[in-house]
Motif scaffolding. Structure first.
Motif, short mmCIF file in Angstrom:
data_model
loop_
_atom_site.label_atom_id
_atom_site.label_comp_id
_atom_site.label_asym_id
_atom_site.label_seq_id
_atom_site.Cartn_x
_atom_site.Cartn_y
_atom_site.Cartn_z
N GLY A 30 83.17 30.13 31.09
CA GLY A 30 84.89 29.50 30.37
C GLY A 30 85.68 30.43 30.65
O GLY A 30 87.01 30.26 30.49
N TYR A 31 85.33 31.87 31.13
CA TYR A 31 86.32 32.62 31.54
C TYR A 31 87.41 32.25 32.14
O TYR A 31 88.53 32.12 32.66
N THR A 32 86.61 31.31 33.49
CA THR A 32 87.31 30.55 34.78
C THR A 32 88.17 29.22 34.82
O THR A 32 88.67 29.36 35.26
N GLY A 33 87.36 28.87 33.23
CA GLY A 33 88.05 27.44 33.42
C GLY A 33 87.92 26.61 34.08
O GLY A 33 88.34 25.41 34.28
N LEU A 34 86.46 26.91 34.39
CA LEU A 34 86.00 25.74 35.45
C LEU A 34 85.79 24.31 35.03
O LEU A 34 85.46 24.33 34.04
N LYS A 35 85.64 23.60 35.58
CA LYS A 35 85.64 22.36 35.08
C LYS A 35 84.44 21.03 36.02
O LYS A 35 84.44 21.32 37.59
N THR A 66 75.15 14.26 44.43
CA THR A 66 76.45 15.50 44.09
C THR A 66 77.20 16.25 43.07
O THR A 66 76.99 15.58 42.14
N THR A 67 76.94 17.41 42.99
CA THR A 67 77.46 17.90 41.91
C THR A 67 79.38 18.68 42.78
O THR A 67 79.36 19.04 43.49
N LYS A 68 79.95 18.00 41.83
CA LYS A 68 81.61 18.47 41.78
C LYS A 68 82.18 19.85 41.16
O LYS A 68 82.23 19.02 40.10
N VAL A 69 82.97 20.76 41.54
CA VAL A 69 83.44 21.31 40.11
C VAL A 69 84.61 22.32 40.49
O VAL A 69 85.11 22.69 41.70
N LYS A 70 85.33 22.05 39.42
CA LYS A 70 86.57 22.86 39.89
C LYS A 70 87.13 24.70 39.29
O LYS A 70 86.64 24.18 38.38
N ILE A 71 87.24 25.09 40.21
CA ILE A 71 88.26 26.25 39.28
C ILE A 71 89.55 26.64 40.36
O ILE A 71 90.07 26.76 41.51
N ARG A 72 90.69 26.39 39.56
CA ARG A 72 92.08 26.57 39.96
C ARG A 72 92.41 28.40 40.49
O ARG A 72 91.42 28.74 39.42
N ILE A 123 87.14 23.95 45.08
CA ILE A 123 86.00 22.32 44.68
C ILE A 123 85.15 22.92 45.57
O ILE A 123 84.57 23.20 46.75
N PHE A 124 83.91 23.55 44.01
CA PHE A 124 82.30 23.63 45.16
C PHE A 124 81.74 22.68 44.87
O PHE A 124 81.33 21.52 43.87
#
Length: 156
Positions: free
Chosen positions: A26-31, A39-45, A105-106
């Motif tokens: 939650g702290y990183t704001g991962l989406k 496939t999985t893609k998540v983003k950290i700003r 993007i991960f």
């Protein structure tokens, strides 16, 4: 359960996980950007909370993104098969190719491997280990880091 409802449920589970169980998520704001069977893609700003003193993404933020991208398929397939999954990471190997100086993007494309591990765990009722790969891309679509994670799953 149709795929749209499943994705909505996983987004909710990810939110709750980051809120109550693993606050660093939650702290990183991962989406969650995308999740399919493969496939999985998540983003950290890149922002104050996620960067280091060199104004690039902090190692811990990169590890959180790889953790979630590599592990979300376990939730996806456990939900799909109506099972409860207990999963953890047993090992990690990482290679940093260049500084991550932008949002990242991960991407994990090992959904089939995780699904096979989940199925095997359901059949044998034992813990199964599987290696998943996660590539980290910057906004220019360049690979800035590569992670190999050993995912350990057990379904009930």
């Amino acid at each position: 359960m149709d795929n749209t409802a499943l994705i909505k449920k996983i987004k909710w589970q990810l939110y709750l996980l980051g809120k109550f169980k693993i606050p660093m998520i939650g702290y990183t704001g991962l989406k969650l950007v995308e999740i399919t069977e493969t496939t999985t893609k998540v983003k950290i700003r890149l922002k104050r909370r996620t960067k280091n003193h060199l104004n690039s993404m902090y190692f811990g933020s990169l590890a959180i993104g790889a953790d979630v991208a590599g592990g979300l398929h376990a939730f996806y397939f456990a939900n799909k098969y109506g099972k409860t999954v207990s999963f953890a990471f047993k090992g990690m190997e990482c290679e940093f190719l260049k500084r991550a100086e932008s949002d990242c993007i991960f991407v994990s494309e090992d959904g089939k491997k995780v699904e096979d591990a989940i199925k095997k765990s359901i059949e044998t009722e034992e813990r199964i280990n599987e290696t998943t790969n996660v590539n980290v891309l910057n906004i220019e679509n360049e690979v800035v880091a590569k992670f190999k994670l050993i995912v350990s799953v057990k379904c009930k």
